[in-house]
Write an enzyme that holds these catalytic residues in place. Structure first.
Site, PDB file in Angstrom:
ATOM      1  CE  LYS A  64       2.511  -1.586 -13.419  1.00 51.26           C
ATOM      2  NZ  LYS A  64       2.948  -1.692 -12.280  1.00 51.26           N
ATOM      3  CE  LYS A  74      -3.002  -7.000 -10.093  1.00 54.29           C
ATOM      4  NZ  LYS A  74      -1.299  -7.088  -8.930  1.00 54.29           N
ATOM      5  CE  LYS A  85      -3.387   1.564 -11.457  1.00 59.48           C
ATOM      6  NZ  LYS A  85      -4.033   1.416  -9.872  1.00 59.48           N
TER       7      LYS A  85
HETATM    8  P1  AMP Z   1       0.653  -3.746  -8.262  1.00 62.36           P
HETATM    9  O1  AMP Z   1       0.495  -5.316  -8.746  1.00 62.36           O
HETATM   10  O2  AMP Z   1       0.309  -2.754  -8.469  1.00 62.36           O
HETATM   11  O3  AMP Z   1      -0.510  -3.683  -6.843  1.00 62.36           O
HETATM   12  O4  AMP Z   1       1.829  -3.794  -7.818  1.00 62.36           O
HETATM   13  C1  AMP Z   1       2.762  -4.681  -6.321  1.00 62.36           C
HETATM   14  C2  AMP Z   1       3.770  -4.742  -6.383  1.00 62.36           C
HETATM   15  O5  AMP Z   1       4.093  -5.341  -7.627  1.00 62.36           O
HETATM   16  C3  AMP Z   1       4.477  -3.260  -6.449  1.00 62.36           C
HETATM   17  O6  AMP Z   1       5.434  -3.051  -5.408  1.00 62.36           O
HETATM   18  C4  AMP Z   1       4.979  -3.226  -7.265  1.00 62.36           C
HETATM   19  O7  AMP Z   1       6.089  -2.258  -8.476  1.00 62.36           O
HETATM   20  C5  AMP Z   1       5.393  -4.352  -8.078  1.00 62.36           C
HETATM   21  N1  AMP Z   1       4.746  -4.224  -9.293  1.00 62.36           N
HETATM   22  C6  AMP Z   1       3.822  -4.979 -10.425  1.00 62.36           C
HETATM   23  N2  AMP Z   1       4.576  -4.766 -11.775  1.00 62.36           N
HETATM   24  C7  AMP Z   1       5.412  -5.819 -11.438  1.00 62.36           C
HETATM   25  C8  AMP Z   1       6.016  -5.818 -12.981  1.00 62.36           C
HETATM   26  N3  AMP Z   1       5.762  -5.231 -14.033  1.00 62.36           N
HETATM   27  N4  AMP Z   1       7.586  -5.612 -12.177  1.00 62.36           N
HETATM   28  C9  AMP Z   1       7.900  -5.088 -11.152  1.00 62.36           C
HETATM   29  N5  AMP Z   1       7.537  -5.051 -10.434  1.00 62.36           N
HETATM   30  C10 AMP Z   1       5.628  -4.845 -10.279  1.00 62.36           C
END
Ligand code: AMP
Ligand code: TRP
Length: 332
Positions: free
Chosen positions: A197, A200, A114
């Site tokens: 990955k 968003k 980041k």
């Molecule tokens: P975040 O959007 O980074 O706050 O992620 C929220 C949750 O979603 C966390 O547990 C991440 O590990 C999971 N997560 C986010 N993006 C992915 C993805 N592309 N594949 C699998 N898990 C994800």
């Protein structure tokens, strides 16, 4: 009666949730909810570690809460709340900051990634100590299990290190939590770059499917998804784009990836893409209807997050009081 094990997890309201959030995390949360004492948080304090428009933050925070409920988390069974509503998170984070090391925080890959994306003058101390706030979230509730995607494994490791360090320095204070990462498909990849990955915060909106995307948008994004020139559907690391499509298909239908690959022998990529789009559309349809309904009923959402914060506060204060006493703060 034996005490039920505790689960804590959260997502940042940094945008609307993606199919990656849903398949990688949220779907697991829903399947775990009846067996555990669960806390699911919208981590708005984490979201401001990078620049964020206040009005977007407000909207996204409610959206994420609505997404949680629409995906199947039942407010009668689990505690749903907003991180900034429970000040104990910030208080414990400060204390834990004083038990976390510059060196270990510098090694966090999420921080390195980041901060690479920002001008060095724009990297905040908040972004650097982000994992400590996450540790505070988890340790406040004495969580046994933290269901997250693969990308959060390192943050769970540092949480365990901080907990053990504190326990060793004083006495048994925190439960040392375990990461719960689903073995089958822990990571949904970008539709534009199957080696990174699905996120968003990607600048290319074709890279991700949002839970709120309309059917024609979903069809278009899958149609444009990046694959390869092999021309045969195989479930292999050599074909990461196809593998990702099969993973998505498999997660939704519970069919084995190899079985799916077998069904597409002699068929083209276009057919696979169309079929994956249709399963995703079907899966998301009832969720989208519920999200729409919830976002039109803000009073209901408000009731959920107020009650959630009250419940969370009680559990959090219990730990925080203990921590303050151990470090030597005078109580009033
Ligand atoms: P975040 O959007 O980074 O706050 O992620 C929220 C949750 O979603 C966390 O547990 C991440 O590990 C999971 N997560 C986010 N993006 C992915 C993805 N592309 N594949 C699998 N898990 C994800
Ligand atoms: N860092 C997590 C993510 O980006 C979000 C998060 C914050 C979290 N606090 C947490 C996840 C506590 C699990 C437990 O996905």
């Amino acid at each position: 009666m034996e005490k039920r094990k505790v689960i804590f997890s959260g997502m940042q309201p940094s945008g609307s949730l993606t199919l990656g959030n849903y398949l990688g995390a949220l779907k697991n949360w829903v399947s775990l909810q009846s067996e555990y004492d669960s806390y699911y948080c919208v981590v708005d304090m984490h979201a401001i570690t990078v620049p964020k428009e206040p009005k977007d933050l407000r909207r996204n925070t409610l959206e994420v809460l609505a997404n949680y409920i629409a995906a199947g988390l039942d407010p009668e069974q689990v505690t749903l709340f907003i991180q900034s509503h429970v000040p104990a998170h910030a208080e414990l984070a400060w204390i834990l900051n004083c038990f976390s090391y510059y060196g270990e925080l510098s090694r966090m890959t999420q921080f390195k990634d980041k901060s690479k994306k920002q001008d060095s003058n724009a990297i905040t101390a908040g972004l650097f100590t982000y994992p400590v706030l996450m540790a505070a979230d988890i340790l406040l509730y004495q969580a046994d299990l933290v269901p997250v995607g693969e990308d959060q494994r390192q943050h769970l490791e540092i949480t365990r290190d901080i907990a053990q360090r504190f326990n060793n320095r004083f006495s048994e204070t925190f439960t040392v939590p375990e990461a719960y990462i689903s073995k089958d498909v822990a990571k949904i990849m970008s539709l534009q770059d199957p080696n990174s990955k699905m996120s968003k915060s990607d600048s290319n909106e074709n890279a991700y499917i949002l839970l709120m995307d309309k059917p024609d948008v979903i069809r278009r994004k899958f149609k444009r998804s990046v694959t390869d020139s092999v021309g045969v559907v195989n479930y292999t690391d050599e074909q990461p784009g196809i593998k990702n499509l099969i993973n998505i298909y498999s997660k939704i239908t519970n069919k084995q990836p190899e079985e799916i690959a077998g069904e597409y022998q002699g068929k083209g990529y276009a057919e696979l893409k169309e079929d994956v789009a249709e399963v995703v559309i079907e899966e998301l349809k009832p969720i989208q209807e519920k999200i729409d309904y919830l976002l039109k009923n803000k009073d209901y959402l408000e009731k959920i997050y107020i009650e959630g914060a009250q419940k969370a506060e009680i559990a959090a204060q219990k730990t925080l009081r203990k921590v303050k006493r151990k470090v030597g703060f005078i109580s009033r």
